[in-house]
Design an enzyme around this catalytic site. Structure first.
Site, PDB file in Angstrom:
ATOM      1  N   GLY A   1      50.268  35.138  38.688  1.00  0.00           N
ATOM      2  CA  GLY A   1      50.067  35.069  37.405  1.00  0.00           C
ATOM      3  C   GLY A   1      50.867  35.726  36.244  1.00  0.00           C
ATOM      4  O   GLY A   1      51.585  36.763  36.721  1.00  0.00           O
TER       5      GLY A   1
ATOM      6  N   THR B   1      51.441  43.453  37.519  1.00  0.00           N
ATOM      7  CA  THR B   1      50.351  42.674  37.557  1.00  0.00           C
ATOM      8  C   THR B   1      49.407  43.581  36.421  1.00  0.00           C
ATOM      9  O   THR B   1      49.645  44.852  36.377  1.00  0.00           O
ATOM     10  CB  THR B   1      49.348  42.805  38.686  1.00  0.00           C
ATOM     11  OG1 THR B   1      48.101  42.619  38.494  1.00  0.00           O
ATOM     12  CG2 THR B   1      49.292  44.116  39.677  1.00  0.00           C
ATOM     13  N   ILE B   2      48.700  42.780  35.613  1.00  0.00           N
ATOM     14  CA  ILE B   2      47.806  43.360  34.628  1.00  0.00           C
ATOM     15  C   ILE B   2      46.508  44.237  35.081  1.00  0.00           C
ATOM     16  O   ILE B   2      46.210  45.057  34.456  1.00  0.00           O
ATOM     17  CB  ILE B   2      47.226  42.504  33.402  1.00  0.00           C
ATOM     18  CG1 ILE B   2      46.259  41.465  33.959  1.00  0.00           C
ATOM     19  CG2 ILE B   2      48.466  41.853  32.830  1.00  0.00           C
ATOM     20  CD1 ILE B   2      45.528  40.835  33.013  1.00  0.00           C
ATOM     21  N   ASP B   3      46.356  43.799  36.493  1.00  0.00           N
ATOM     22  CA  ASP B   3      45.218  44.346  37.120  1.00  0.00           C
ATOM     23  C   ASP B   3      45.545  45.829  37.700  1.00  0.00           C
ATOM     24  O   ASP B   3      44.541  46.630  37.965  1.00  0.00           O
ATOM     25  CB  ASP B   3      44.832  43.551  38.335  1.00  0.00           C
ATOM     26  CG  ASP B   3      44.116  42.329  38.157  1.00  0.00           C
ATOM     27  OD1 ASP B   3      44.220  42.009  36.618  1.00  0.00           O
ATOM     28  OD2 ASP B   3      43.732  41.410  38.883  1.00  0.00           O
TER      29      ASP B   3
ATOM     30  N   HIS C   1      42.558  35.203  29.337  1.00  0.00           N
ATOM     31  CA  HIS C   1      43.735  35.111  29.372  1.00  0.00           C
ATOM     32  C   HIS C   1      44.412  35.682  28.313  1.00  0.00           C
ATOM     33  O   HIS C   1      45.677  35.872  28.081  1.00  0.00           O
ATOM     34  CB  HIS C   1      44.549  33.848  29.698  1.00  0.00           C
ATOM     35  CG  HIS C   1      44.211  33.330  31.103  1.00  0.00           C
ATOM     36  ND1 HIS C   1      42.706  32.881  31.643  1.00  0.00           N
ATOM     37  CD2 HIS C   1      44.842  33.242  32.322  1.00  0.00           C
ATOM     38  CE1 HIS C   1      42.812  32.594  32.844  1.00  0.00           C
ATOM     39  NE2 HIS C   1      43.976  32.760  33.336  1.00  0.00           N
TER      40      HIS C   1
ATOM     41  N   ARG D   1      22.848  44.740  18.480  1.00  0.00           N
ATOM     42  CA  ARG D   1      22.990  43.956  19.662  1.00  0.00           C
ATOM     43  C   ARG D   1      23.508  44.632  20.866  1.00  0.00           C
ATOM     44  O   ARG D   1      24.412  45.683  20.670  1.00  0.00           O
ATOM     45  CB  ARG D   1      23.634  42.632  19.463  1.00  0.00           C
ATOM     46  CG  ARG D   1      23.257  41.713  18.636  1.00  0.00           C
ATOM     47  CD  ARG D   1      23.820  40.715  18.089  1.00  0.00           C
ATOM     48  NE  ARG D   1      23.417  39.413  17.664  1.00  0.00           N
ATOM     49  CZ  ARG D   1      23.819  38.687  16.766  1.00  0.00           C
ATOM     50  NH1 ARG D   1      25.331  38.791  16.768  1.00  0.00           N
ATOM     51  NH2 ARG D   1      23.253  37.772  16.438  1.00  0.00           N
TER      52      ARG D   1
ATOM     53  N   GLU E   1      35.918  41.234  35.959  1.00  0.00           N
ATOM     54  CA  GLU E   1      35.539  39.797  36.351  1.00  0.00           C
ATOM     55  C   GLU E   1      35.082  39.865  37.975  1.00  0.00           C
ATOM     56  O   GLU E   1      34.565  39.118  38.390  1.00  0.00           O
ATOM     57  CB  GLU E   1      36.629  39.179  36.163  1.00  0.00           C
ATOM     58  CG  GLU E   1      37.873  39.426  36.778  1.00  0.00           C
ATOM     59  CD  GLU E   1      38.987  38.660  36.569  1.00  0.00           C
ATOM     60  OE1 GLU E   1      38.986  37.440  35.941  1.00  0.00           O
ATOM     61  OE2 GLU E   1      39.999  38.919  37.342  1.00  0.00           O
TER      62      GLU E   1
HETATM   63  O1  F6P Z   1      45.921  38.699  39.092  1.00  0.00           O
HETATM   64  C1  F6P Z   1      45.781  38.722  37.756  1.00  0.00           C
HETATM   65  C2  F6P Z   1      44.784  38.084  37.246  1.00  0.00           C
HETATM   66  O2  F6P Z   1      44.893  38.071  35.609  1.00  0.00           O
HETATM   67  C3  F6P Z   1      43.346  38.229  37.534  1.00  0.00           C
HETATM   68  O3  F6P Z   1      42.731  39.317  36.837  1.00  0.00           O
HETATM   69  C4  F6P Z   1      42.549  36.982  37.226  1.00  0.00           C
HETATM   70  O4  F6P Z   1      41.464  36.990  38.099  1.00  0.00           O
HETATM   71  C5  F6P Z   1      43.468  36.009  37.786  1.00  0.00           C
HETATM   72  O5  F6P Z   1      44.998  36.658  37.447  1.00  0.00           O
HETATM   73  C6  F6P Z   1      43.519  34.743  36.885  1.00  0.00           C
HETATM   74  O6  F6P Z   1      44.585  33.847  37.448  1.00  0.00           O
HETATM   75  P1  F6P Z   1      44.811  32.461  36.705  1.00  0.00           P
HETATM   76  O7  F6P Z   1      45.764  32.680  35.725  1.00  0.00           O
HETATM   77  O8  F6P Z   1      45.247  31.574  38.040  1.00  0.00           O
HETATM   78  O9  F6P Z   1      43.273  31.864  36.214  1.00  0.00           O
END
Ligand code: F6P
Length: 347
Positions: free
Chosen positions: A10, A126-128, A277, A163, A223
């Site tokens: 990604g 990785t953003i994660d 995204h 809310r 997620e």
């Molecule tokens: O691995 C980084 C990530 O942004 C995850 O957090 C996410 O689940 C995944 O990529 C989304 O991937 P794609 O861009 O293929 O939808």
């Protein structure tokens, strides 16, 4: 010496800053030739390689995405994948590859080095922020910044309407973005894979706030978190059951299910925002630009030293070379200490 740069998996804010740094250091500092590989491992399999020079990388520092393109191609799932990569390396006279990626891309790099003798150096992306061996990956800070800004905005509308707002953020295996953005944005509950709260726990926190006169709440959910009930039932929510070349399903939607449950159980009007995204696009923060640049400069030096099979990593205040194997061995999860800190502010 000819150095090839590749971005895989990604995309992530800061990739262009790394490409620029590696190119600048290799060309100006070490007198190397630099080429860019198109679309991650796909380009190395198909022989799609472009020339990179100082002019080509000029002005890309603040740009999101990657000028080289990326893909989730796994060469070990492609017919003759590794062999075709070796052919491109030979045909284009590539002496070393700088692979910029997360667990999947760097896992492939490790195997290509170990099993096929490819000379590789890795850079963690990785953003994660779930890669081991490095304190942080670039891209993460930008994602947290985007998510916390979104939480701030949701706060005002949540309060106006009384809310509950559920915000779903990225984080496939680990809840780093949720926890950091949740702390920064003053979340009232955070649901992550590492320390799951039950749906009833979340509803209790919402009620506790209501008891204090706060008739709105902000719930942040990763997620990758599953929904748990006190009865022991666990529900995993995915966007589709289809898997990518590395066996990952498409995540997304857990926030919507959680929002529905909260509304049903508490009776409070609830809305969901799935950031998706948006967290991965756009210009990197200053922090990510600097970190990406430091990784790029270090990787260029590692290529000169022949530090094959190693990755540039942030350790405290310094950038060090660590074995790729260490980075991909296991996911780096949110530690209990940070989770407890976030929990202090729940409800
Ligand atoms: O691995 C980084 C990530 O942004 C995850 O957090 C996410 O689940 C995944 O990529 C989304 O991937 P794609 O861009 O293929 O939808």
């Amino acid at each position: 010496m000819r150095v090839a740069i590749l971005t895989g998996g990604g995309d992530c804010p800061g990739l262009n800053a790394v490409i620029r740094a590696v190119t600048r250091a290799c060309v100006s500092g070490y007198g190397c030739d630099v080429v860019g590989v198109r679309n991650g491992w796909r380009g190395l399999i198909d022989g799609e390689v472009v020339h990179l020079d100082l002019e080509r990388v000029s002005g890309i520092l603040p740009l999101g995405g990657t000028i080289l393109g990326t893909s989730r191609t796994n060469p070990f799932n492609e017919p003759l994948g590794p062999e075709r990569i070796l052919r491109t390396i030979r045909d284009d006279a590539i002496d070393a590859v700088v692979a910029i990626g997360g667990e999947d891309t760097l896992g492939v790099a490790l195997r290509l080095g170990d099993e096929h003798g490819v000379k590789l150096v890795g850079i963690p992306k990785t953003i994660d922020n779930d890669l081991s061996g490095t304190d942080y990956t670039f891209g993460f800070d930008t994602a947290v910044h985007v998510a916390s800004q979104a939480i701030d905005r949701l706060h005002t509308t949540a309060e106006s309407h009384n809310r509950v707002m559920v915000v779903e953020v990225m984080g496939r295996h680990a809840g780093w973005i949720a926890v950091m953005a949740g702390i920064a944005g003053g979340a009232d509950a955070i649901v992550i894979p590492e320390f799951p709260l039950t749906v009833e726990d979340v509803c209790d926190l919402v009620e506790r706030r209501a008891g204090r006169g706060k008739r709105f709440s902000i719930i942040v959910v990763s997620e990758g978190a599953s929904l748990l009930w006190r009865s022991g039932i666990e529900q995993t929510v995915t966007m589709s059951a289809e898997t990518d070349a590395f066996g990952h399903v498409r995540l997304g939607g857990v926030g919507s299910v959680l929002a529905r449950e909260i509304e049903e159980i508490t009776g409070y009007e609830t809305r969901v925002t799935i950031l998706g995204h948006v967290q991965r696009g756009g210009t990197p923060t200053a922090h990510d630009r600097v970190l990406a640049t430091r990784f790029g400069i270090k990787a260029a030096a590692m290529v000169q030293e022949g530090a094959w099979g190693m990755m540039a990593a942030l350790k405290g205040d310094s950038i060090e070379a660590i074995p790729l194997a260490e980075a991909v061995r296991e996911y780096k999860l949110v530690p209990r200490e940070l989770w407890e800190l976030a929990r202090t502010f729940f409800g």
